[in-house]
Design an enzyme around this catalytic site. Structure first.
Site, PDB file in Angstrom:
ATOM      1  N   ASP A 140       0.833  -1.200   0.000  1.00 44.97           N
ATOM      2  CA  ASP A 140       0.000   0.000   0.000  1.00 44.97           C
ATOM      3  C   ASP A 140       0.866   1.248   0.000  1.00 44.97           C
ATOM      4  OD1 ASP A 140       0.920  -0.629   2.549  1.00 44.97           O
ATOM      5  OD2 ASP A 140      -0.801   0.237   3.571  1.00 44.97           O
ATOM      6  N   ARG A 172       5.102   4.322   6.244  1.00 43.80           N
ATOM      7  CA  ARG A 172       4.606   4.263   7.615  1.00 43.80           C
ATOM      8  C   ARG A 172       4.613   2.826   8.145  1.00 43.80           C
ATOM      9  NH1 ARG A 172      -1.261   5.725   5.621  1.00 43.80           N
ATOM     10  NH2 ARG A 172      -2.080   3.628   5.227  1.00 43.80           N
ATOM     11  N   ASP A 173       3.991   2.624   9.285  1.00 49.32           N
ATOM     12  CA  ASP A 173       4.010   1.298   9.904  1.00 49.32           C
ATOM     13  C   ASP A 173       2.956   0.377   9.278  1.00 49.32           C
ATOM     14  OD1 ASP A 173       1.851   2.672  10.803  1.00 49.32           O
ATOM     15  OD2 ASP A 173       2.307   2.517  12.941  1.00 49.32           O
ATOM     16  N   GLU A 174       2.976   0.280   7.945  1.00 49.30           N
ATOM     17  CA  GLU A 174       2.153  -0.704   7.240  1.00 49.30           C
ATOM     18  C   GLU A 174       3.021  -1.398   6.189  1.00 49.30           C
ATOM     19  OE1 GLU A 174      -2.194  -0.384   6.413  1.00 49.30           O
ATOM     20  OE2 GLU A 174      -1.916   1.596   7.324  1.00 49.30           O
ATOM     21  N   ASP A 201      -5.421  -2.678  -2.975  1.00 49.85           N
ATOM     22  CA  ASP A 201      -4.536  -1.750  -3.679  1.00 49.85           C
ATOM     23  C   ASP A 201      -3.901  -2.454  -4.883  1.00 49.85           C
ATOM     24  OD1 ASP A 201      -4.872  -1.321  -0.835  1.00 49.85           O
ATOM     25  OD2 ASP A 201      -3.540   0.383  -1.005  1.00 49.85           O
ATOM     26  N   TRP A 230     -11.025  -6.376  -2.315  1.00 48.92           N
ATOM     27  CA  TRP A 230      -9.691  -6.717  -1.800  1.00 48.92           C
ATOM     28  C   TRP A 230      -9.433  -8.202  -2.107  1.00 48.92           C
ATOM     29  CZ3 TRP A 230     -11.534  -2.177  -0.829  1.00 48.92           C
ATOM     30  CH2 TRP A 230     -10.710  -1.161  -0.398  1.00 48.92           C
ATOM     31  N   GLU A 234      -2.418   8.995  -0.958  1.00 52.31           N
ATOM     32  CA  GLU A 234      -3.441   8.068  -0.488  1.00 52.31           C
ATOM     33  C   GLU A 234      -4.825   8.709  -0.502  1.00 52.31           C
ATOM     34  OE1 GLU A 234      -2.806   6.767   3.537  1.00 52.31           O
ATOM     35  OE2 GLU A 234      -4.114   5.030   3.250  1.00 52.31           O
ATOM     36  N   HIS A 237       0.916   6.167  -2.348  1.00 50.99           N
ATOM     37  CA  HIS A 237      -0.100   5.120  -2.381  1.00 50.99           C
ATOM     38  C   HIS A 237      -0.592   5.034  -3.823  1.00 50.99           C
ATOM     39  CE1 HIS A 237      -1.318   3.774   1.605  1.00 50.99           C
ATOM     40  NE2 HIS A 237      -2.440   3.303   1.093  1.00 50.99           N
TER      41      HIS A 237
HETATM   42  C1  BGC Z   1      -4.073   0.811   3.635  1.00 46.35           C
HETATM   43  C2  BGC Z   1      -4.894   0.772   2.402  1.00 46.35           C
HETATM   44  C3  BGC Z   1      -5.681  -0.494   2.491  1.00 46.35           C
HETATM   45  C4  BGC Z   1      -6.615  -0.273   3.628  1.00 46.35           C
HETATM   46  C5  BGC Z   1      -7.673  -1.264   3.834  1.00 46.35           C
HETATM   47  C6  BGC Z   1      -5.000   1.004   4.772  1.00 46.35           C
HETATM   48  O1  BGC Z   1      -4.430   1.198   5.991  1.00 46.35           O
HETATM   49  O2  BGC Z   1      -3.058   1.747   3.590  1.00 46.35           O
HETATM   50  O3  BGC Z   1      -4.363   1.150   1.249  1.00 46.35           O
HETATM   51  O4  BGC Z   1      -6.225  -0.968   1.347  1.00 46.35           O
HETATM   52  O5  BGC Z   1      -5.953   0.000   4.816  1.00 46.35           O
HETATM   53  O6  BGC Z   1      -8.785  -0.686   3.556  1.00 46.35           O
END
Ligand code: BGC
Length: 950
Positions: free
Chosen positions: A458, A462-464, A471, A524, A735, A756
């Site tokens: 995504d 950051r912390d993801e 995505d 998704w 994003e 994003h």
């Molecule tokens: C992500 C998105 C992802 C979503 C889920 C977010 O935190 O960055 O791009 O698809 O969560 O809806």
């Protein structure tokens, strides 16, 4: 990867001139140590050969000896009807073996051309490991360095290193890094599989040397994940497995595997984490080496790699050194990117501490990283007083700005950004006469590269940084135009299938799943059907469908069971039209206004249809009929639940209309097309859509005959729109539509990334409709294109090149005035096109000297052409922009900035019309409200001025 290529915007674009080129096995060029299963899929592109078509082709595969001599013919297809897009060939495969192959193409003229010799080499899998898993004390934070002295007993003619290490490893010979990849062994669900890389180290072993391997934490061992940020999801212990296989001149081989005879010492890296960065302390004393310990094998199956290597794509110098109002020293790279860096230190003081922090935007001209949430994204270094070039080993950052502390008067020339990405060729190039649109296209390109670090993520900062499937699904067609992403996506789909099998058919919203094992959602999880289908459309390789067919069925079945049990699928939590603007209107809002149950039902239909089509492609007629029937029933349910008898969708949002039109949900599409226009107009012709609606918006407007409305939305420079972010200096895709407010402030910190790629999916519309290069939906692999540009005078030109699976297409249109157009098209060998000339007068088609019109018959104005170069210039019947005039409604006129400006300059009084009159054509509205509002001559003046608006 070593096929001929040229650099293009820092990424690789395949060379044009080769006659037979881009020869691939399993969508990889000369793969070394990749997982291989029979049949292998061969692919090549023939170009510039005599004739128009391939008559037959022949693939010959030789098994090679350890000194690369041809030993036997492993496969020979003879001249046969092989599909250059994807020719399956059975090759008896031996482990650790190199094969050479060539393809010979015979054309319709009888001419034959043989392509350059290519290679593939199998990995270790299938061969028993002599090596054992080794580890060390895991409580010591200094990262371990395992090593072994190598003493070859003769002249080495071939050397291969088969290796994996958890969490991450970097191997070296005599201190010099092996290979050019980073973050190996890659990111996947380590509980189900662990990837092994193969390196050719023949040139590195000429005598005694030391093989060493440093381990880091990475995705396996460090904190990583979305909800529970502290947990290491896959393991706590460092582990290494490596085997160096030396082949000597005399024909003997030796295997040196990890075992108790290896030594372990400690590096100066004291901390590493994907989110938080790295720490290194060169003042630490050396740690005496101790024997490595044997340790347990990890849970996952040891498997030859599928991951495409992550390498440095671009090195960027500092654009500007900034001293901020707070006195911070910040380097601006001029480009948001994902990667690492080089920092050269000259005569640092012993014990001095250097601290780097990474961020994407400045706030009030100062360094900022509030949107990174808990990710520390930093680098700490303690100097021993020596000159050094710093480069992190086991992390990466998403950044444009870096704040540097601890280096007095740092010279910008000493800092270089190293952008990382999974190594793949750039295949598409798209430019227009509008700099802002070009910047948008480049931003989408950068966001792809930045988010293709082994997993389609995504965001990279950051912390993801996780493989959010929605995505990936949304952006996949754009990525497949921009780059040769098939092998990258196949690894992702392999991950997906392994996750899905462990979860009983459910497809998680994040792959690899980490802590997201419980959640699935419409759009998704439908990546399980949409992505393989899209790849098939782009490549023509049905093996991608065959690999995913069971997964598609399992996903549809998962939804069916829940749907037939009291609509549990529709009722469960869904992300819906994520980040759409028609939700509850709160600044941090993430949910759009389109009913989530509707979206769930529609994607259930979409996945079922794809599964039916896949079954048909794979020749499974019974299953195709079964899924067709299921799709019919789902459609009937959707119509009963969500559509009025006259065909309106009862959910009145832009996205609901778009889904209805994209999937043919309404029995009366024209009704929904009108509703969509109406809804758009009532939001001033501005989009309200989120992740689901946005990628379809302009496409559906083109499809329903409203290209100028699509252009208007694209050209919108105010919030919300693509050019709004370009105007605010974006160098990647954001994003949120308002990630930055107009004053340059970050709109919210809860969830706000500047990298994003989802909304970058607009590039597909720019290619397909603006530039006009669209795949014929009935012909996969770009063997046939429909070239039907929808030019706009504001753009002046659009130029597209696409190095497709079938060959290199290029097309462009150029305007010399708002009506004078030139169109050019190159159709590659063995391909065909249908050409539709926009706004062309009848007379053009009667030019019998132009080969473009050879097949045009009286009324049919579609040109069918085969390989070759075509061009035509003409004066169009109408200008290439919307004609604005004073009989439109005021609402409509005010929705287009250039028209609104004209109204305000020429006839400001019309703005006095009350809201209800703004819906009527201007003359009627004036008559009805106040006939004296605007005198007739004034209205005429307005009409004349509006007609000049472009
Ligand atoms: C992500 C998105 C992802 C979503 C889920 C977010 O935190 O960055 O791009 O698809 O969560 O809806």
């Amino acid at each position: 990867m070593d096929v001929g290529c040229i650099e293009f915007h820092g990424v690789k674009l395949k060379e044009k001139e080769k006659m037979i080129r881009n020869c691939q096995v399993n969508h990889l060029n000369n793969p070394l140590g990749f997982r291989m299963e029979n049949p292998l899929i061969f692919h090549w592109v023939a170009e510039g050969l005599p004739g128009k078509k391939t008559a037959a082709s022949r693939i010959v595969v030789h098994e090679l000896s350890r000194t690369d001599e041809k030993i036997t013919v492993a496969a020979d297809t003879g001249f046969a009807q092989l599909d250059s897009l994807a020719a399956p060939v059975e090759v008896p495969l031996k482990p650790e073996t190199r094969y050479a192959w060539t393809v010979t193409v015979r054309t319709d003229t009888g001419a034959e051309e043989t392509g350059p010799e290519q290679y593939f080499e199998t990995g270790h899998s299938g061969e028993p490991w002599h090596a054992k898993w080794i580890g060390c004390d895991d409580d010591e934070p200094r990262h371990p360095v395992f090593s072994k002295e190598i003493h070859p007993s003769g002249r080495v003619v071939r050397a291969r290193l088969y290796i994996t290490g958890l969490g991450l490893y970097e191997a070296a010979i005599d201190g010099k890094k092996i290979g050019d990849e980073f973050l190996a062994p890659g990111c996947n669900n380590y509980s189900s599989w662990v990837q092994v890389q193969t390196y050719d180290v023949t040139d590195r072993i000429s005598g005694s040397c030391t093989l060493s391997v440093t381990l880091g934490n990475g995705w396996y061992k460090g904190r990583f994940g979305f909800t529970d940020l502290q947990a290491p999801w896959y393991g706590n212990s460092w582990k290494l497995l490596a085997e160096l296989v030396l082949s000597y001149e005399d024909g003997t081989t030796a295997s040196i595997g990890t075992d108790e005879s290896w030594q372990v010492t400690r590096s100066n890296i004291t901390f590493s984490n994907i989110y938080d960065g790295e720490q290194r302390d060169d003042t630490l004393p050396p740690v005496p080496a101790v024997p490595a310990r044997l340790t347990d094998a990890p849970e996952g199956k040891i498997t030859d790699r599928l991951s495409v290597p992550v390498t440095i794509s671009t090195e960027l110098p500092v654009k500007e050194k900034i001293i901020t109002p707070k006195g911070e020293t910040v380097m601006d790279m001029g480009q948001n990117l994902a990667g690492i860096f080089h920092l050269k230190l000259h005569h640092p003081a012993r014990g001095s501490r250097i601290h780097l922090q990474f961020g994407e935007v400045l706030q009030d001209d100062c360094f900022y990283r509030g949107n990174l949430r808990s990710a520390k994204a930093e680098y700490w270094y303690t100097s021993d007083g020596s000159d050094v070039t710093l480069q992190p080993m086991f992390t990466f950052y998403g950044y444009r700005y870096v704040k540097i502390e601890g280096v007095p008067d740092v010279d910008p020339a000493d800092f270089t950004a190293l952008a990382l990405t999974s190594d793949m060729y750039r295949t598409g190039a798209l430019t227009t006469g509008d700099e802002k649109i070009n910047r948008l296209i480049a931003n989408a390109d950068w966001s792809r590269m930045d988010n293709f670090i082994d997993v389609p993520t995504d965001c990279p900062q950051r912390d993801e940084r996780m493989g959010w499937t929605g995505d990936a699904e949304v952006f996949c067609p754009t990525a497949l135009f921009q780059s040769d992403a098939t092998a990258f996506y196949r690894k992702f789909l392999y991950d997906l299938r392994t996750e899905q099998q462990m979860l009983g058919g459910m497809v998680p919203v994040v792959v690899p799943s980490f802590d997201q094992k419980k959640l699935c959602g419409a759009a998704w999880s439908d990546v399980a059907t949409i992505m393989p289908w899209t790849i098939y459309q782009f490549t023509g390789d049905a093996s991608v469908l065959a690999e995913s067919f069971d997964s598609m069925k399992a996903w549809v079945e998962y939804m069916r069971v829940r749907e037939e049990d009291g609509h549990r699928w529709m009722k469960q939590f869904q992300f819906g039209d994520w980040l759409a603007l028609d939700g509850d209107g709160k600044p941090d809002s993430v949910f759009g206004g389109t009913d989530n149950g509707f979206i769930a039902e529609v994607y259930y239909l979409y996945s079922t249809r794809i599964t039916a089509r896949t079954a048909a492609v794979l020749g499974k007629a019974e299953e195709a009929a079964h899924y067709d029937e299921l799709a019919k029933n789902i459609l009937a349910d959707i119509r009963d639940t969500f559509f009025t008898p006259v065909g309106h969708c009862s959910i009145r949002t832009q996205t609901a209309c778009l889904l209805s039109l994209a999937l043919g949900l309404s029995p009366r599409p024209e009704t929904v097309a009108d509703d969509l226009k109406d809804l758009l107009l009532h939001s001033d012709n501005k989009l309200q859509t989120g992740f689901i609606g946005t990628p379809m918006l302009c496409e559906i407007l083109s499809e329903t005959g409203n290209p100028y409305l699509a252009w208007q939305i694209l050209f919108n420079e105010e919030f919300p729109g693509w050019l709004y972010e370009v105007n605010l200096g974006a160098t990647t895709i954001w994003e949120r539509w308002n990630s930055l407010e107009p004053d340059g402030h970050v709109s919210s910190t809860g969830m706000n990334s500047f990298n994003h790629y989802s909304y970058g999916a607009i590039v597909t519309w720019i290619r397909e409709r603006a530039a006009g290069l669209r795949r014929d939906p009935a012909v996969p692999g770009f063997r046939k294109v429909i070239f039907a540009p929808e030019p706009h005078a504001r753009l002046h030109y659009a130029d597209v090149t696409y190095d497709s699976a079938a060959g290199r297409w290029s097309a462009c249109w150029e305007l010399r005035s708002e009506k004078d157009i030139t169109i050019r098209l190159h159709v590659p060998f063995d391909c065909e096109a249908e050409v539709l000339l926009p706004n062309a007068p009848e007379s053009v088609y009667s030019d019998s000297s132009n080969p473009l019109f050879a097949s045009v018959h009286s009324e049919v104005k579609i040109c069918h052409v085969g390989p070759g170069d075509y061009s035509v210039s003409y004066t169009a019947t109408t200008p290439f922009h919307r004609i604005w005039h004073a009989s439109l409604t005021l609402r409509e006129l005010l929705s287009y900035p250039a028209a609104a400006r004209t109204v305000r300059e020429v006839c400001p009084r019309v703005e006095r019309l009350p809201a209800m009159y703004r819906e009527f054509p201007l003359p009627e509205a004036i008559d009805a409200w106040d006939p004296n509002l605007v005198p007739a001559d004034q209205l005429k003046k307005l009409d004349d001025a509006l007609r000049k608006v472009v």
